[in-house]
Each structure stands twice: as structure tokens, then as C-alpha cells.
Design an enzyme around this catalytic site. Sequence first.
Site, mmCIF file in Angstrom:
data_model
loop_
_atom_site.group_PDB
_atom_site.id
_atom_site.type_symbol
_atom_site.label_atom_id
_atom_site.label_comp_id
_atom_site.label_asym_id
_atom_site.label_seq_id
_atom_site.Cartn_x
_atom_site.Cartn_y
_atom_site.Cartn_z
ATOM 1 N N PRO A 78 87.643 122.615 54.443
ATOM 2 C CA PRO A 78 86.967 123.958 54.327
ATOM 3 C C PRO A 78 87.971 124.474 55.957
ATOM 4 O O PRO A 78 88.249 125.542 55.262
ATOM 5 C CB PRO A 78 86.040 123.295 55.664
ATOM 6 C CG PRO A 78 85.778 122.177 55.198
ATOM 7 C CD PRO A 78 86.740 121.179 54.840
ATOM 8 N N THR A 109 91.053 127.539 52.324
ATOM 9 C CA THR A 109 91.464 129.110 52.744
ATOM 10 C C THR A 109 91.647 129.222 54.419
ATOM 11 O O THR A 109 90.493 129.020 54.931
ATOM 12 C CB THR A 109 90.396 130.134 52.127
ATOM 13 O OG1 THR A 109 89.914 130.295 50.746
ATOM 14 C CG2 THR A 109 90.481 131.722 52.684
ATOM 15 N N LYS A 188 94.567 136.455 49.523
ATOM 16 C CA LYS A 188 93.466 135.891 49.395
ATOM 17 C C LYS A 188 92.707 136.717 51.050
ATOM 18 O O LYS A 188 91.358 137.049 50.474
ATOM 19 C CB LYS A 188 92.824 134.642 49.225
ATOM 20 C CG LYS A 188 92.068 134.164 50.209
ATOM 21 C CD LYS A 188 91.050 133.939 48.816
ATOM 22 C CE LYS A 188 89.548 133.360 49.594
ATOM 23 N NZ LYS A 188 88.512 132.890 48.536
ATOM 24 N N LYS A 263 83.636 134.023 58.135
ATOM 25 C CA LYS A 263 84.958 133.029 58.298
ATOM 26 C C LYS A 263 85.923 133.311 57.863
ATOM 27 O O LYS A 263 86.907 133.708 58.568
ATOM 28 C CB LYS A 263 84.984 131.292 57.517
ATOM 29 C CG LYS A 263 86.281 130.318 57.929
ATOM 30 C CD LYS A 263 85.776 129.152 56.775
ATOM 31 C CE LYS A 263 86.769 129.975 55.736
ATOM 32 N NZ LYS A 263 87.625 128.265 54.425
HETATM 33 P P1 NAD Z 1 82.819 122.223 51.199
HETATM 34 O O1 NAD Z 1 82.209 122.075 52.690
HETATM 35 O O2 NAD Z 1 81.726 122.394 50.314
HETATM 36 O O3 NAD Z 1 83.537 121.085 51.370
HETATM 37 C C1 NAD Z 1 85.008 120.274 52.160
HETATM 38 C C2 NAD Z 1 84.521 119.260 51.841
HETATM 39 O O4 NAD Z 1 86.341 118.717 52.718
HETATM 40 C C3 NAD Z 1 83.622 118.280 52.553
HETATM 41 O O5 NAD Z 1 83.309 117.188 51.014
HETATM 42 C C4 NAD Z 1 84.355 117.756 53.189
HETATM 43 O O6 NAD Z 1 83.519 116.319 53.780
HETATM 44 C C5 NAD Z 1 86.131 118.354 53.219
HETATM 45 N N1 NAD Z 1 86.616 117.214 54.274
HETATM 46 C C6 NAD Z 1 86.654 117.628 55.645
HETATM 47 N N2 NAD Z 1 87.305 117.827 56.261
HETATM 48 C C7 NAD Z 1 88.447 116.352 55.225
HETATM 49 C C8 NAD Z 1 89.524 115.645 56.107
HETATM 50 N N3 NAD Z 1 89.660 115.773 57.018
HETATM 51 N N4 NAD Z 1 90.061 114.768 55.164
HETATM 52 C C9 NAD Z 1 89.540 114.859 54.260
HETATM 53 N N5 NAD Z 1 88.389 115.600 53.634
HETATM 54 C C10 NAD Z 1 87.757 115.940 54.522
HETATM 55 O O7 NAD Z 1 83.932 123.011 51.128
HETATM 56 P P2 NAD Z 1 84.139 124.189 49.915
HETATM 57 O O8 NAD Z 1 83.079 125.173 49.158
HETATM 58 O O9 NAD Z 1 84.719 123.769 48.885
HETATM 59 O O10 NAD Z 1 85.014 125.180 49.994
HETATM 60 C C11 NAD Z 1 86.272 124.693 50.913
HETATM 61 C C12 NAD Z 1 87.717 125.907 50.740
HETATM 62 O O11 NAD Z 1 87.446 126.602 49.290
HETATM 63 C C13 NAD Z 1 87.466 126.313 51.602
HETATM 64 O O12 NAD Z 1 88.869 126.907 52.998
HETATM 65 C C14 NAD Z 1 86.763 127.716 51.138
HETATM 66 O O13 NAD Z 1 86.595 128.821 52.490
HETATM 67 C C15 NAD Z 1 87.375 128.069 50.262
HETATM 68 N N6 NAD Z 1 86.443 128.679 49.028
HETATM 69 C C16 NAD Z 1 84.750 128.744 48.644
HETATM 70 C C17 NAD Z 1 84.687 129.145 48.292
HETATM 71 C C18 NAD Z 1 82.819 129.029 47.523
HETATM 72 O O14 NAD Z 1 82.207 129.596 47.218
HETATM 73 N N7 NAD Z 1 82.564 127.621 48.286
HETATM 74 C C19 NAD Z 1 85.288 130.357 47.310
HETATM 75 C C20 NAD Z 1 86.839 130.692 47.063
HETATM 76 C C21 NAD Z 1 87.771 129.530 48.163
#
Ligand code: NAD
Length: 323
Positions: A78, A109, A188, A263
Site C-alpha cells: 500500500p 503507488t 502517476k 492517498k
Molecule cells: P491492498 O491493501 O488490497 O493490498 C496490499 C497488500 O500488501 C495486502 O495484502 C497487505 O497484506 C500486503 N502488505 C502490506 N505490507 C506488507 C509487507 N510489509 N510485506 C508483505 N506484504 C505486505 O492494496 P491494493 O489495492 O492492492 O494496492 C496496492 C498498491 O497499488 C497501492 O500503492 C495502491 O495505491 C496502488 N494501486 C491501487 C489501485 C486500486 O484500484 N486498488 C489502482 C492502482 C494502483
Amino acid sequence: MAESTDFKTLGFIGLGAMGKPMLVHLANKLPSESRIYVFDVVESAVDEICAQFPDRVLKASSAKDVAQKVDTVISMVPEGAHVRSVYLDPHSGVCSTDISNKLLIDCSTIDTATSLAVKDHIAQYFPSAFFYDSPVSGGVVGAVKGTIAFFLGCAESDPNVKRLTYLASLMGKQIIPCGGPSLGLAAKLSNNYLSGIIAIACSEAMDMGMRSGLDPRTLAKVYAAGTAQNTICDKFNPVPHVYAESPSTGGYKEGFKVQLMRKDFSLAVDMAKRVGSKNVLGEVGLETYDGASKDPRCRDLDSRVVYRYLGGDENWQSKANGA
Ligand code: NAD
């Protein structure tokens, strides 16, 4: 183009809403001899994906364990603090083992300062390793469909651009080298800042037009024909039932969550301050997304719900029909 054989061992860290479907594409598309080692702090997420691809996707016990077993690591977590922990934790991080010659790609991101700090650390201690920022766009639906865009933090002439492009093309469609380290993130964040501002401006413009007596479908046609034309008004119109497939028409349920917009917007405003860009809309935009993400009527919904947050009329159709 790089060869698929370049990726006999791959690591994936962070199996959330985006990471899991990205990994599923890799598991389905890399040649059968490739092995993918995965880690997430939520162990059940790891067990679930390993059960889905037995013999192919294998469980690792930490980010360090992933890095020990593979040549290429992708991370998708995240925030900046999580990226720091994944790479720099002295006991369990990627950099707590020898990562010489390895290719490391962070798709999260996050703020550019954290990404550059990780890159500098790696350059200092493992000069033969490569670290790239490579944030993505296109949301969870795009990650599932394999249509996300990748913004690579490297130049088109970078020696790894073919390998990065090959790997990204298994998970997405458009792959754009943005020029150098952290510039994928800068691109981005600047994109999401613009998209977020347009959604607020579109909500306000629609609202004032509708309050003046205009049908929102007419307003949308006017914007499309006039100088205000843009994708948010055309395809993600914040007013429900202007565009049949927009998240607003589906009750703002599918789309880009308002908390994620908050965020990214906040990261963009910080970036603007750091680089000395005068963004007069930054603070007011951030205040708006901050309020919307805390509002129980808007939380967890698509960010274009900002129209609801600003008091826009969602039931205009029943009034237009005289109901
Ligand atoms: P999410 O919260 O669904 O998933 C994040 C995962 O990372 C979770 O499974 C969590 O347990 C894991 N995690 C956290 N800390 C960790 C660590 N130290 N070691 C290992 N695993 C760890 O988030 P997401 O929606 O998958 O988003 C991930 C990234 O992508 C973010 O930066 C977000 O801004 C970006 N993003 C998200 C979207 C969207 O629509 N969801 C779109 C584009 C970009």
C-alpha cells in the site's frame, strides 16, 4: 523483446486487491518451468494463491526469503512505510540478503522520496542490482483483465527496458518508460492529481448547470462538443445515468475508491510542494477528498462520489420524468 526464459524464478510481494490478479496473470502466462515465490504479511493470502497454483506458486516466509530464492522481485504494497519495510527491514527485508545482479520492481503507488531512498540504499550496498519504480493505473478491474498501464521509472534506453516491458506486458497493456528513477511515480501522481481535480470540477459544473435547469445529458453533450471535453465527463461522469457504464450509474460501487484517491492526491500535493510547483487547487482538492473519504455516505465508493459529497442531485431522472 526479452525472452520468457529470463524469468525462471520470480518473486511477488503483496497479494492484495491489485497484487493477486497481477500474480495470477504471471502464473498463467510464464512458461511452465518458471517458479514464483510469494510473500504477504497476511499468511492466508499466500496459502490461497499457492493452493490455486500448486507446484508453480510457492510460499516464502519473508521478503528476504523471496529475494534469496529468485532473480526478479515484484512488490505491490500500500504505502511508502510498507515499501521501506519490504526492502529495508534489517532482519526480514529484501536488502538484508545478497541481492547482487537481481532485478527489483516496485509497483506500489508511494512518495517519490521513499522510492529514491530505497534505490539509493540498493545502489550503495548492491551496485550490480537494479531497482525500478513502476506504478500502475487501471484499477482492480484492469488488473483482473490484464489491461493496466505501467509507468516505468526508467529511460527508453535503459538496459533493462526490454525485460521490464516483457514482464509488464504479461500483466497489462500500455507500458511507458517515463525517463528515469522515480519518474514513473511522478507521472502517476501527476495523472491522478489531474484526474481528481477534473472529477471535482465536473461535479461542480454539472451541479450548477442542473440547478439552472439543464438536463445533465445535454450538459455532457455540450462538454463533449466544447472545450471542456475529457474522459471523466465522457466515461466516468460523476452524475448517475449520464453514461450507462460509469461507476456513478452503478451506485459508485465499482471503480477507484475515494480513500485511494485521497492517498494519491495527498502524495501529489506533497510532491508539488517538494519540487516548488504552485498548485492553487491542491489544498482545496485534498480537503475535498479527505472529507469525502471520511463521510459514511461516500467511504469505500468510487472517487467520483465527490459529486454526492458536494450535494449534487442523484435523483434527477425521476424529476425529469415528472415522477
Ligand atoms: P491492498 O491493501 O488490497 O493490498 C496490499 C497488500 O500488501 C495486502 O495484502 C497487505 O497484506 C500486503 N502488505 C502490506 N505490507 C506488507 C509487507 N510489509 N510485506 C508483505 N506484504 C505486505 O492494496 P491494493 O489495492 O492492492 O494496492 C496496492 C498498491 O497499488 C497501492 O500503492 C495502491 O495505491 C496502488 N494501486 C491501487 C489501485 C486500486 O484500484 N486498488 C489502482 C492502482 C494502483
